[in-house]
Design a protein around this motif. Structure first.
Motif, PDB file in Angstrom:
ATOM      1  N   ARG A  75       0.839  -1.203   0.000  1.00 43.41           N
ATOM      2  CA  ARG A  75       0.000   0.000   0.000  1.00 43.41           C
ATOM      3  C   ARG A  75       0.872   1.250   0.000  1.00 43.41           C
ATOM      4  O   ARG A  75       0.558   2.242  -0.671  1.00 43.41           O
ATOM      5  N   HIS A  76       1.952   1.209   0.753  1.00 50.32           N
ATOM      6  CA  HIS A  76       2.872   2.347   0.807  1.00 50.32           C
ATOM      7  C   HIS A  76       3.426   2.637  -0.586  1.00 50.32           C
ATOM      8  O   HIS A  76       3.470   3.800  -1.032  1.00 50.32           O
ATOM      9  N   PHE A  77       3.859   1.593  -1.274  1.00 47.84           N
ATOM     10  CA  PHE A  77       4.412   1.738  -2.622  1.00 47.84           C
ATOM     11  C   PHE A  77       3.348   2.227  -3.603  1.00 47.84           C
ATOM     12  O   PHE A  77       3.588   3.131  -4.409  1.00 47.84           O
ATOM     13  N   ALA A  78       2.150   1.633  -3.548  1.00 47.99           N
ATOM     14  CA  ALA A  78       1.074   2.025  -4.455  1.00 47.99           C
ATOM     15  C   ALA A  78       0.622   3.454  -4.200  1.00 47.99           C
ATOM     16  O   ALA A  78       0.311   4.195  -5.139  1.00 47.99           O
ATOM     17  N   SER A  79       0.577   3.838  -2.929  1.00 47.24           N
ATOM     18  CA  SER A  79       0.141   5.191  -2.596  1.00 47.24           C
ATOM     19  C   SER A  79       1.076   6.233  -3.198  1.00 47.24           C
ATOM     20  O   SER A  79       0.620   7.241  -3.769  1.00 47.24           O
ATOM     21  N   GLN A  80       2.366   6.002  -3.093  1.00 47.54           N
ATOM     22  CA  GLN A  80       3.315   6.960  -3.661  1.00 47.54           C
ATOM     23  C   GLN A  80       3.196   7.023  -5.176  1.00 47.54           C
ATOM     24  O   GLN A  80       3.302   8.105  -5.772  1.00 47.54           O
ATOM     25  N   ALA A  81       2.974   5.871  -5.809  1.00 49.21           N
ATOM     26  CA  ALA A  81       2.843   5.859  -7.267  1.00 49.21           C
ATOM     27  C   ALA A  81       1.579   6.577  -7.703  1.00 49.21           C
ATOM     28  O   ALA A  81       1.599   7.385  -8.645  1.00 49.21           O
ATOM     29  N   VAL A  82       0.465   6.289  -7.035  1.00 49.54           N
ATOM     30  CA  VAL A  82      -0.810   6.915  -7.407  1.00 49.54           C
ATOM     31  C   VAL A  82      -0.746   8.418  -7.211  1.00 49.54           C
ATOM     32  O   VAL A  82      -1.234   9.193  -8.042  1.00 49.54           O
ATOM     33  N   ARG A  83      -0.128   8.846  -6.130  1.00 51.00           N
ATOM     34  CA  ARG A  83      -0.036  10.296  -5.882  1.00 51.00           C
ATOM     35  C   ARG A  83       0.847  10.998  -6.900  1.00 51.00           C
ATOM     36  O   ARG A  83       0.712  12.202  -7.118  1.00 51.00           O
ATOM     37  N   SER A  84       1.775  10.249  -7.511  1.00 51.93           N
ATOM     38  CA  SER A  84       2.620  10.841  -8.543  1.00 51.93           C
ATOM     39  C   SER A  84       1.993  10.724  -9.929  1.00 51.93           C
ATOM     40  O   SER A  84       2.614  11.106 -10.926  1.00 51.93           O
ATOM     41  N   GLY A  85       0.762  10.164  -9.984  1.00 51.48           N
ATOM     42  CA  GLY A  85       0.059  10.062 -11.253  1.00 51.48           C
ATOM     43  C   GLY A  85       0.365   8.824 -12.057  1.00 51.48           C
ATOM     44  O   GLY A  85       0.111   8.806 -13.265  1.00 51.48           O
ATOM     45  N   GLN A  86       0.909   7.770 -11.412  1.00 48.24           N
ATOM     46  CA  GLN A  86       1.246   6.540 -12.116  1.00 48.24           C
ATOM     47  C   GLN A  86       0.470   5.361 -11.553  1.00 48.24           C
ATOM     48  O   GLN A  86       0.083   5.364 -10.388  1.00 48.24           O
ATOM     49  N   ILE A  87       0.263   4.368 -12.403  1.00 52.50           N
ATOM     50  CA  ILE A  87      -0.268   3.080 -11.963  1.00 52.50           C
ATOM     51  C   ILE A  87       0.927   2.154 -11.765  1.00 52.50           C
ATOM     52  O   ILE A  87       1.662   1.886 -12.726  1.00 52.50           O
ATOM     53  N   PRO A  88       1.189   1.677 -10.563  1.00 53.24           N
ATOM     54  CA  PRO A  88       2.382   0.859 -10.311  1.00 53.24           C
ATOM     55  C   PRO A  88       2.253  -0.532 -10.936  1.00 53.24           C
ATOM     56  O   PRO A  88       1.548  -1.390 -10.420  1.00 53.24           O
ATOM     57  N   LEU A  89       2.941  -0.746 -12.030  1.00 53.73           N
ATOM     58  CA  LEU A  89       2.890  -2.022 -12.720  1.00 53.73           C
ATOM     59  C   LEU A  89       4.008  -2.963 -12.291  1.00 53.73           C
ATOM     60  O   LEU A  89       3.859  -4.184 -12.374  1.00 53.73           O
ATOM     61  N   TRP A  90       5.134  -2.415 -11.856  1.00 54.61           N
ATOM     62  CA  TRP A  90       6.321  -3.219 -11.553  1.00 54.61           C
ATOM     63  C   TRP A  90       6.877  -2.829 -10.187  1.00 54.61           C
ATOM     64  O   TRP A  90       6.898  -1.652  -9.829  1.00 54.61           O
ATOM     65  N   ASN A  91       7.313  -3.824  -9.423  1.00 57.69           N
ATOM     66  CA  ASN A  91       7.916  -3.624  -8.112  1.00 57.69           C
ATOM     67  C   ASN A  91       9.412  -3.918  -8.221  1.00 57.69           C
ATOM     68  O   ASN A  91       9.811  -5.078  -8.327  1.00 57.69           O
ATOM     69  N   PRO A  92      10.286  -2.899  -8.179  1.00 55.98           N
ATOM     70  CA  PRO A  92      11.724  -3.145  -8.338  1.00 55.98           C
ATOM     71  C   PRO A  92      12.430  -3.499  -7.031  1.00 55.98           C
ATOM     72  O   PRO A  92      13.640  -3.760  -7.055  1.00 55.98           O
ATOM     73  N   TYR A  93      11.704  -3.522  -5.915  1.00 59.10           N
ATOM     74  CA  TYR A  93      12.351  -3.630  -4.601  1.00 59.10           C
ATOM     75  C   TYR A  93      12.379  -5.047  -4.041  1.00 59.10           C
ATOM     76  O   TYR A  93      12.948  -5.265  -2.973  1.00 59.10           O
ATOM     77  N   SER A  94      11.773  -6.018  -4.703  1.00 58.88           N
ATOM     78  CA  SER A  94      11.736  -7.386  -4.185  1.00 58.88           C
ATOM     79  C   SER A  94      12.182  -8.357  -5.263  1.00 58.88           C
ATOM     80  O   SER A  94      11.797  -8.223  -6.427  1.00 58.88           O
ATOM     81  N   ALA A  95      13.008  -9.353  -4.858  1.00 57.69           N
ATOM     82  CA  ALA A  95      13.371 -10.484  -5.720  1.00 57.69           C
ATOM     83  C   ALA A  95      13.896 -10.032  -7.074  1.00 57.69           C
ATOM     84  O   ALA A  95      13.527 -10.590  -8.107  1.00 57.69           O
TER      85      ALA A  95
END
Length: 803
Positions: A75-95
Motif C-alpha cells: 500500500r505504501h508503494f502504491a500510494s506513492q505511485a498513485v499520488r505521482s500520477g502513475q499506476i504501479p505495474l512493476w515492483n523493483p524492490y523485491s526479488a
C-alpha cells in the motif's frame, strides 16, 4: 406513508451498524491505526532494540507477516505511485524485480484503494480500508436480508453475524475479506433483478462482479461466482413458476450479460494475473491438498469423502464451530495448532451461537419452501463440503474449484448462516396476528443443548491456557476467560429467552432487544483483541540501522535472513532486496534459487524466497552486496559481501545455450564473473573475460536507462528478472531482450558508447485496460439509456408514444 417510515427504520438500522463497526475499533478515533505493526518490535531483531516502552507484547502474531510484511508495504508503494500520477505495474524492490499490478493481491485498481491511496497517508488508508470492509459486509447483508422480506431488527442481526463472523472479521485488511464482502451485495442485486428485470439492474450486477475481481483474491472471486450461479439459478427457477416464459428468458439473458460485462470490467486485473500466474512456480502445482492423481481416484475420494471426516482434524473443525476458542487464541499466544489443521485464521468459521442455533433448529423443523429454506440447505451443504463429507466432497475435486482452496469457502457458509438467522428471527418477531406461533416450543431446548458442547470445550480449553497468563493485566485475564466461555453463556441466555418467548412471557420488542444484546456480547467478544492497533509513529519507523543501510547500499541490493529486516519491508523503505514474501513469484527466479540450493523443483517455499542459508553464487548473480545477519548475541549486523556482479555490466564472454543447460551449468558452479550464459543462437564470445560495469543513469520502477561502452560488439546484462512486457532500445533502436544466466536480462550492444533503455509496457495490461474501458462504456450506455424518458429510449415520435 408506509414507505417513509420504512426508510427511517432502515436508516436507523444502518446507522446502528455503522456505530457498532466504528465503536468496536474506537481507538482509531484517538489516532491509532489498524495495523499490528508494533509486533515487529518483538519479532524482528532490527526493531527489538528500538522497542518503545509503552508497546505491549500481547498482540496477535499471526496477522503481522501478511499485514505488515506484505499488504502495508505494498500500500505504501502504491500510494506513492498513485499520488505521482502513475499506476504501479512493476515492483523493483523485491526479488530482483517482479510484477506488482499483475499480482492481484496488491489490488491496485480496486476503486476503494485508488481513492484511499490518493487522499490519505498509507496507515490511515489501511485503517479506513479495514473499517469500510467491515461496514460493507454488515450493510450489504442487511440489504440482502431486508430485500428477502425480513424486519429491520432481524436484518441487523444478519449484518452483525456476517460482518463479525469468523471468516470476514479474522481476514479484515486482507484481500480475502475485501473480496468476500461483495457476496451479499451480489445476491441482493440479483434478487432485485429477478423481481424487476431492468437494464440498470444488469449494470449494477456487472459493476459488482467487476469490483470484486479488482479486490485482490481470485480464488475467493471464483468461489463467490460459483455460489452466485447457484443462487441465480434458484431465482430463475422461482421466476419461471410465477412469471411468463419470455420474462424468464429475459432475466437469464440479463444475468449472462452482467457476468460477461463484469468479467470485462475486471480484465485489466485478470489478464496480467493470468500471464503472471502462468509464469510462476505454482502454475502447475496449484492443486488442493485433496486432489488425486487420476480422474477415477478423484471421483472415488469425492464420493467417499476420503475418510477425512472420520479423522481427528474433522473433530477439531467441528469444535471450532461450537467454540472458536477450543484450541486457544493467537491473540493471547496460547493457540495450539492442530496437526494437519492449519492456523486459526484458515479454520475460523464461527457464526455466533444464535446463527448456529437457527441452523440446528432447521434440521429438526425445516422452514417452508422459499429463500429461508434455500439458505439453510446451502449452509449445511457448504459445511459438509468443508468437512469433506461423502458425495459433497465432490465439490473439492471440481476442475476449477479445486484450484481455489475449497476449504476457504467459509465466507459462503457464514453468509448463509447469517441470512438464515435473519429470516428465522424475522418470523419470530412479527406481530402475533401474522404468526400465531412465532417461536416453536422446542426451539429453546435446542438452545439449551448448545450449552453442553460449548461448555465442555471451554472447560477443556482451561488446561491449555498460556503458561504466561499471569503476566497479563487483570482486565486481559478477565477478557481471556470471557472469550472462552462466551459461546456457552450466549447459548444459555438464548435458551432462557426462547423458553420465555415460547410461553409468551416476553414481548416481541423485548425479545428483539435481548437477541441484539446477546449477539453483540457473543460476536464482539469473539473478535476482541484479534486485530491489534498501533500508534502511527510506530508503523515502520526509519530506524538508524535502516538509515545507515540506505546510505551504504544505495542502489545496491541486499539479502539476509528472513527474521532480520523481513522480506518486503524493503518496499516501504525503497531498498532493493533479493528476498520476497509472496506466494506468487517469477518462476525463473524461484527455479534458479532452488537449483543453487540443490533442491528439487517446487521444494523451496515460494512464499519466502532467498531467505535460507547464504549461497555465494546466488548472491553474485543477484548483485547482492550487503547481507543482514545476527551475531552470537542476536544483534543484527549488515555485512558487506564480496564478488557480487554489478547491477548492469558489459561482457564479451557470452555463451549461447538453452534454458535447461543454463540452469544446469549455473548449478554446477560456473563462475558468473567469467562466463555469462545467454539463451538463443549466436556466436559465443571468446573464453573467460572479466565483466565491465555499466552506469545506471536512471532507475525507476517502469523505466531504466543505462550508459555502456564496449570496444567490440558485446552484451549488456542487467541483473533484473527476465519477464515479458519489458522492451529495450539501444540508441533509439528496439532490440529483443534475452534471458541471461537463466533469470536475468541481456541485450546485444555495438562497439562504442551506447545508451540502453528498458521500459515496462505489458501488452496484457493494455489489452485488459481496453476491454475494461469498453465494458465500462457499454455499462454506462445501458445505465443512461435506462434512465432516459421513454420516447428517447425507443426513438419514437409522438404518434408512437400516444399509441
Amino acid at each position: 406513508m408506509r414507505r417513509p417510515v420504512a426508510f427511517r427504520h432502515d436508516l436507523a438500522a444502518c446507522l446502528l451498524l455503522a456505530v457498532l463497526c466504528l465503536g468496536f475499533f474506537w481507538p482509531v478515533l484517538l489516532g491509532h491505526v489498524l495495523l499490528p505493526a508494533e509486533r515487529l518490535f518483538f519479532a524482528d531483531p532490527l526493531f527489538v532494540q528500538h522497542r518503545p516502552p509503552d508497546v505491549s507484547e500481547w498482540q496477535n502474531p499471526i496477522l503481522m507477516p501478511d499485514l505488515v510484511g506484505q499488504m502495508y508495504p505494498w500500500r505504501h508503494f502504491a500510494s506513492q505511485a498513485v499520488r505521482s500520477g502513475q499506476i504501479p505495474l512493476w515492483n523493483p524492490y523485491s526479488a530482483c524485480g517482479m510484477p506488482f499490478l499483475a499480482n492481484d493481491q496488491s489490488a491496485v485498481l480496486n476503486p476503494t484503494n485508488l481513492l484511499l491511496n490518493s487522499v490519505l497517508s498509507p496507515p490511515r488508508a489501511q485503517t479506513a480500508f479495514v473499517l469500510l470492509c467491515l461496514l460493507g459486509s454488515c450493510l450489504f447483508t442487511y440489504g440482502l436480508v431486508r430485500s428477502l422480506g425480513a424486519v429491520p431488527v432481524a436484518a441487523v442481526l444478519s449484518g452483525m453475524t456476517f460482518g463479525f463472523s469468523g471468516f470476514i472479521f479474522v481476514w479484515l485488511g486482507l484481500p480475502l475479506a475485501a473480496t468476500a464482502m461483495w457476496l451479499p451485495a451480489l445476491l441482493w442485486a440479483t434478487h432485485r433483478l429477478a423481481l424487476r428485470p431492468t437494464a440498470s439492474g444488469t449494470a449494477l450486477i456487472a459493476g459488482i462482479i467487476g469490483w470484486q475481481f479488482l479486490s485482490g483474491h481470485l480464488s475467493t472471486s471464483v468461489q463467490m461466482l460459483a455460489f452466485w450461479a447457484i443462487f441465480a439459478s434458484y431465482e430463475i427457477i422461482s421466476s419461471r413458476r410465477s412469471q411468463l416464459a419470455a420474462r424468464t428468458r429475459r432475466l437469464t439473458a440479463m444475468l449472462a450479460l452482467a457476468l460477461i460485462l463484469g468479467c470485462g470490467l475486471g480484465a485489466s486485473q485478470l489478464l496480467p494475473l493470468r500471464e503472471y500466474f502462468g509464469l510462476s512456480t505454482i502454475a502447475d502445482g496449484g492443486r488442493s491438498r485433496w486432489s488425486a492423481d487420476s480422474t477415477a481416484e478423484s471421483l472415488r475420494h469425492g464420493l467417499l469423502g476420503n475418510g477425512w471426516f472420520l479423522r481427528s482434524v474433522a473433530r477439531g473443525e467441528i469444535a471450532l464451530l461450537f467454540n472458536p476458542e477450543a484450541h486457544g487464541n493467537p491473540a493471547f499466544q496460547d493457540y495450539r495448532k492442530h496437526p494437519q489443521y492449519g492456523n486459526y485464521a484458515e479454520r475460523s468459521s464461527y457464526p455466533g451461537a444464535l446463527a448456529l442455533l437457527v441452523l440446528l433448529a432447521g434440521l429438526v423443523r425445516p422452514p417452508p419452501p422459499g429463500h429461508r429454506r434455500f439458505f439453510l440447505i446451502a449452509a449445511w451443504v457448504i459445511l459438509g463440503i468443508l468437512l469433506h463429507l461423502p458425495i459433497l466432497n465432490l465439490a473439492t475435486y471440481l476442475p476449477v474449484l479445486r484450484l481455489t482452496a475449497p476449504e476457504r469457502m467459509r465466507f459462503v457458509f457464514s453468509l448463509c448462516a447469517a441470512v438464515s438467522l435473519g429470516l428465522a428471527a424475522s418470523a419470530w418477531l412479527r406481530r402475533p396476528e401474522r404468526n400465531s406461533r412465532p417461536i416453536p416450543a422446542a426451539l429453546w431446548l435446542a438452545a439449551a443443548l448448545l450449552v453442553i458442547p460449548a461448555t465442555s470445550l471451554a472447560i477443556q480449553g482451561l488446561s491449555h491456557l498460556h503458561p504466561r497468563l499471569a503476566e497479563l493485566s487483570k482486565g486481559d485475564v478477565v477478557l481471556r476467560f470471557a472469550k472462552l466461555f462466551a459461546p456457552a453463556a450466549a447459548a444459555a441466555v438464548l435458551s432462557l429467552l426462547l423458553f420465555l418467548a415460547a410461553r409468551r412471557r416476553v414481548s416481541a420488542t423485548s425479545l428483539a432487544a435481548a437477541l441484539l444484546l446477546v449477539t453483540l456480547f457473543d460476536l464482539l467478544l469473539f473478535g476482541a483483541r484479534w486485530h491489534a492497533l498501533s500508534r502511527p509513529r510506530n508503523v515502520l519507523p526509519l530506524l538508524p540501522e535502516i538509515r545507515r543501510m540506505r546510505e551504504l547500499a544505495g542502489s545496491s541490493r541486499i539479502t539476509g535472513q528472513s527474521v532480520v529486516f523481513r522480506p518486503n519491508l524493503s518496499v516501504a523503505y525503497h531498498a532493493y532486496d533479493t528476498r520476497v514474501y509472496d506466494p506468487i513469484s517469477v518462476g525463473r527466479y524461484v527455479a534458479l534459487m532452488e537449483a543453487l540450493a540443490g533442491e528439487e523443483p517446487g521444494a523451496a517455499p515460494a512464499i519466502s524466497l532467498g531467505t535460507a542459508a547464504p549461497n555465494p553464487t546466488f548472491a553474485r548473480l543477484t548483485s547482492a552486496e550487503y547481507r543482514w545477519e545476527t551475531d552470537a548475541s542476536g544483534v543484527p549486523i549488515l555485512r558487506r559481501l564480496s564478488s557480487a556482479l554489478p547491477r548492469a555490466y558489459v561482457t564479451t564472454a557470452a555463451h549461447a545455450c538453452d534454458a535447461r543447460s543454463a540452469l544446469g551449468r549455473i548449478a554446477s558452479g560456473v563462475d558468473p564473473w567469467a562466463i555469462t550464459l545467454i539463451e538463443g543462437s549466436f556466436p559465443s564470445g571468446p573464453g573467460e573475460r572479466p565483466v565491465i560495469p555499466a552506469r545506471l543513469k536512471t532507475y525507476g520502477p517502469h523505466r531504466i536507462s543505462i550508459e555502456a561502452e564496449a570496444s567490440d560488439p558485446a552484451w549488456l546484462v542487467l541483473t533484473d528478472v527476465y519477464y515479458p512486457g519489458w522492451r529495450a532500445d539501444i540508441n533509439g533502436r528496439e532490440v529483443a531482450i534475452r534471458p541471461a544466466n537463466y533469470a536475468f536480462r541481456a541485450v546485444p550492444i555495438p562497439a562504442g558508447a551506447s545508451t540502453v533503455t528498458f521500459s515496462y509496457e505489458p501488452s496484457s495490461y493494455r489489452l485488459g485496460l481496453f476491454i475494461a474501458l469498453l465494458s465500462l462504456a457499454i455499462l454506462t450506455s445501458i445505465s443512461v439509456a435506462s434512465w432516459l424518458p421513454l420516447p428517447f429510449r425507443r426513438g419514437a415520435g409522438p404518434s408512437r408514444v400516444l399509441r
